[in-house]
Design a protein around this motif. Structure first.
Motif, PDB file in Angstrom:
ATOM      1  N   TYR A  89       0.814  -1.210   0.000  1.00 27.19           N
ATOM      2  CA  TYR A  89       0.000   0.000   0.000  1.00 27.19           C
ATOM      3  C   TYR A  89       0.855   1.271   0.000  1.00 27.19           C
ATOM      4  CZ  TYR A  89      -4.141  -2.857   0.386  1.00 27.19           C
ATOM      5  OH  TYR A  89      -5.144  -3.763   0.105  1.00 27.19           O
ATOM      6  N   ALA A  93       0.593   3.917  -3.283  1.00 26.91           N
ATOM      7  CA  ALA A  93       0.260   5.337  -3.080  1.00 26.91           C
ATOM      8  C   ALA A  93       1.333   6.278  -3.595  1.00 26.91           C
ATOM      9  CB  ALA A  93       0.033   5.593  -1.595  1.00 26.91           C
ATOM     10  N   ASP A  94       2.486   5.745  -4.033  1.00 28.52           N
ATOM     11  CA  ASP A  94       3.614   6.607  -4.400  1.00 28.52           C
ATOM     12  C   ASP A  94       4.121   6.249  -5.794  1.00 28.52           C
ATOM     13  OD1 ASP A  94       5.600   8.499  -4.245  1.00 28.52           O
ATOM     14  OD2 ASP A  94       6.972   7.236  -3.084  1.00 28.52           O
ATOM     15  N   GLU A 125      -5.785   7.129 -10.274  1.00 25.96           N
ATOM     16  CA  GLU A 125      -4.918   6.484  -9.295  1.00 25.96           C
ATOM     17  C   GLU A 125      -5.222   4.987  -9.245  1.00 25.96           C
ATOM     18  OE1 GLU A 125      -4.701  10.246  -6.150  1.00 25.96           O
ATOM     19  OE2 GLU A 125      -6.246   8.690  -5.949  1.00 25.96           O
ATOM     20  N   ASN A 127      -6.028   1.593  -7.865  1.00 24.02           N
ATOM     21  CA  ASN A 127      -6.726   1.354  -6.599  1.00 24.02           C
ATOM     22  C   ASN A 127      -7.107  -0.105  -6.354  1.00 24.02           C
ATOM     23  OD1 ASN A 127      -8.787   1.024  -8.437  1.00 24.02           O
ATOM     24  ND2 ASN A 127     -10.205   2.464  -7.463  1.00 24.02           N
TER      25      ASN A 127
END
Length: 283
Positions: A89, A93-94, A125, A127
């Protein structure tokens, strides 16, 4: 046989394993406008190819494997060592800006997310939640060999129509679009960041007809649905092949599914329904 380094919803590794008899015996250039896992490309290993997809992260990954295969392998090895739910995670996210780091990011998520799906939200993004598989480095990995094969390919991030417009005499075009059918946005659509509409299916059919008229041999895989058979009526030879769907989360819901194959370089004839290929479709 060199295996694809990506998993992809609707991937055609099963087709490359079982249906090579449907491919023309000879061709000069290979063209694939919906690249995905590239299973057919890696099975055929053409000297010349045009490979494209609307997914920018996907095309970036292929370019990085072509240009920096050893760097990709090293970065994946580091992810393999660090892999955990927290690491997944944090990485998700990066998203890196550097193309090679972004390719390793993409590959790591592809191998450890749920069912190898690519899905983004409205902010573009990624997900998809973490999956059950923990292997980041695979025994089948050979990025050096994949990179060498990709050197003969043009890799483009663009719409299928632009790529099909380049097809002509001597080309073999493998077309594997999202399986949207008329009046029903089926399960494949939700795994794509841009919805592939019924209008796109009709636009694709028109582009296939035009490419065939210029002399290209085009093979289309699609949903075996009345609306698809209708729009490809008269375009070429239709056959039905069977594969096992593995997209469902519960194995009890994974059933054998018929898929339609249209080949433009053979005379039209009735659909064949006795080709039973109970094989894995997701690879």
């Amino acid at each position: 046989m060199l295996l694809p380094f990506l998993k992809w919803a609707g991937g055609k590794r099963w087709f490359a394993d079982r249906c090579m008899h449907l491919v023309p015996e000879t061709f000069e250039r290979y063209i694939e406008p919906f690249l995905g896992s590239g299973a057919m490309f890696f099975a055929l290993r053409p000297k010349q190819a045009i490979l494209s997809d609307l997914n920018d992260d996907l095309i970036n990954c292929y370019r990085a494997v072509r240009d920096a295969p050893m760097a990709i392998a090293e970065m994946l090895a580091a992810h393999h060592t660090d892999h955990s739910e927290d690491h997944y995670y944090r990485v998700r996210a990066d998203k890196p800006d550097d193309p090679v780091m972004r390719a390793a990011w993409f590959l790591y998520l592809n191998r450890t997310c749920w069912n190898g799906l690519y899905r983004v939200n409205r902010k573009n993004e990624f997900n998809v939640p973490i999956g059950t598989k923990t292997a980041v480095v695979l025994d089948s990995d050979n990025f050096a060999a994949s990179g060498r094969i990709l050197r003969g390919a043009e890799l483009e991030n663009r719409d299928f129509e632009q790529t099909l417009a380049l097809a002509g005499d001597g080309d073999f075009v493998f077309v594997d679009p999202p399986y949207t059918v008329k009046h029903n946005l089926n399960g494949f659509v939700k795994y794509n960041d841009r919805i592939f509409s019924w209008a796109d299916q009709v636009r694709l059919r028109d582009a296939v007809v035009e490419a065939a008229a210029r002399g290209a041999s085009v093979l289309v895989t699609n949903a075996n649905h009345a609306s698809i058979r209708e729009i490809y009526d008269g375009v070429g030879c239709m056959e039905v092949v069977r594969r096992a769907s593995v997209l469902a989360a519960n194995s009890k819901h994974r059933v054998q599914t018929d898929e339609l194959v249209v080949r433009t370089w053979l005379p039209a004839r009735p659909i064949v329904t006795d080709t039973a290929l109970a094989v894995e479709a997701m690879s």
